[in-house]
Motif scaffolding. Structure first.
Motif, PDB file in Angstrom:
ATOM      1  N   ARG A  13      23.588   0.046  19.656  1.00 13.01           N
ATOM      2  CA  ARG A  13      23.349   1.438  19.248  1.00 13.01           C
ATOM      3  C   ARG A  13      23.203   2.350  20.459  1.00 13.01           C
ATOM      4  O   ARG A  13      23.722   3.483  20.467  1.00 13.01           O
ATOM      5  CB  ARG A  13      22.094   1.511  18.378  1.00 13.01           C
ATOM      6  N   GLU A  26      17.379   3.672  13.815  1.00 13.71           N
ATOM      7  CA  GLU A  26      18.707   3.299  13.312  1.00 13.71           C
ATOM      8  C   GLU A  26      18.987   1.820  13.523  1.00 13.71           C
ATOM      9  O   GLU A  26      19.785   1.222  12.797  1.00 13.71           O
ATOM     10  CB  GLU A  26      19.781   4.146  13.998  1.00 13.71           C
ATOM     11  N   ALA A  27      18.337   1.228  14.535  1.00 11.03           N
ATOM     12  CA  ALA A  27      18.511  -0.200  14.814  1.00 11.03           C
ATOM     13  C   ALA A  27      17.513  -1.062  14.042  1.00 11.03           C
ATOM     14  O   ALA A  27      17.441  -2.275  14.253  1.00 11.03           O
ATOM     15  CB  ALA A  27      18.371  -0.469  16.309  1.00 11.03           C
TER      16      ALA A  27
END
Length: 226
Positions: free
Chosen positions: A127, A151-152
């Motif tokens: 990412r 987001e990860a």
């Protein structure tokens, strides 16, 4: 049971060849995974700062940085960036140096160690590199980093606290000390099972070949099954 191959990767999220090397490694491992006797591999990322003196908010683009900080001619820099963009495209990556925001990467490295402690290092490494090289995200800023951590699959508040407390800075420095002990002065650098060193963004076929070779060594060394 045969032990997994351990691949330790020294890289910087701001290194264009590191993202290419990461993608080529993944492609090579994917090819080897289709073998009848497929290797088992564990990959760990380690910290290496290419330009630790870089300010968080660098005034200018990547061309400006290389021309002013590295003393390179602008025409030479442009040619180099065009070349690496073409190589990246061959690895399936669309680099956008026109969007890239050059910055200090120590906080990104701290966050990668935090992610490692929570089992999400591979996801965060991907990412961060994608955000830096293809999306023009500013990876020197805390809010941007914790957003990418989320987001990860990581906890935003805990990730932010880890950055503010510098909880993983010692781990970053330990990685850098180990790189120095190994004599690593450029990245990407891959250490396989602590005894084989592979320098640079090698082609996917080269990575597939070496993991097959090392896996064969593992199989020969494994105790016979009763």
């Amino acid at each position: 049971m045969t032990d997994a191959i351990k691949i330790d990767v020294w890289s910087d999220i701001a290194c264009p060849w590191c993202y290419i090397g990461k993608r080529n490694l993944e492609s090579g491992l994917s090819a080897a995974s289709e073998d009848e006797d497929a290797p088992t591999v564990e990959v760990t990322f380690h910290s290496f700062e290419l330009s630790p003196d870089t300010p968080v908010d660098f005034e200018g683009d990547e061309l400006d940085f290389l021309a002013t900080h590295k003393g390179m001619e602008r025409a030479q820099v442009r040619q180099m960036l065009d070349n690496v963009t073409g190589v990246a495209r061959g690895a399936g990556l669309e680099y956008r140096f026109d969007l890239l925001k050059h910055t200090n990467t120590v906080k990104a490295h701290e966050l990668l160690h935090y992610a490692k402690a929570h089992g999400r290092q591979a996801e965060l490494a991907e990412r961060l590199m994608s955000a830096y090289f293809t999306e023009g995200r500013h990876l020197g800023r805390e809010d941007e980093l914790v957003s990418l951590a989320e987001e990860a699959g990581l906890d935003v508040d805990d990730a932010r606290e880890a950055l503010r407390s510098e909880r993983y800075l010692d781990a970053v420095r330990a990685d850098q000390a180990q790189a120095q002990a190994y004599g690593i002065n450029g990245v990407p650098f891959f250490v396989i099972d602590g005894k084989y060193g592979v320098s640079g963004a090698q082609p996917a076929d080269a990575f597939a070949q070496i993991v097959r070779q090392v896996w064969a060594e593992h199989r020969e060394a494994a105790p016979a099954e009763v």
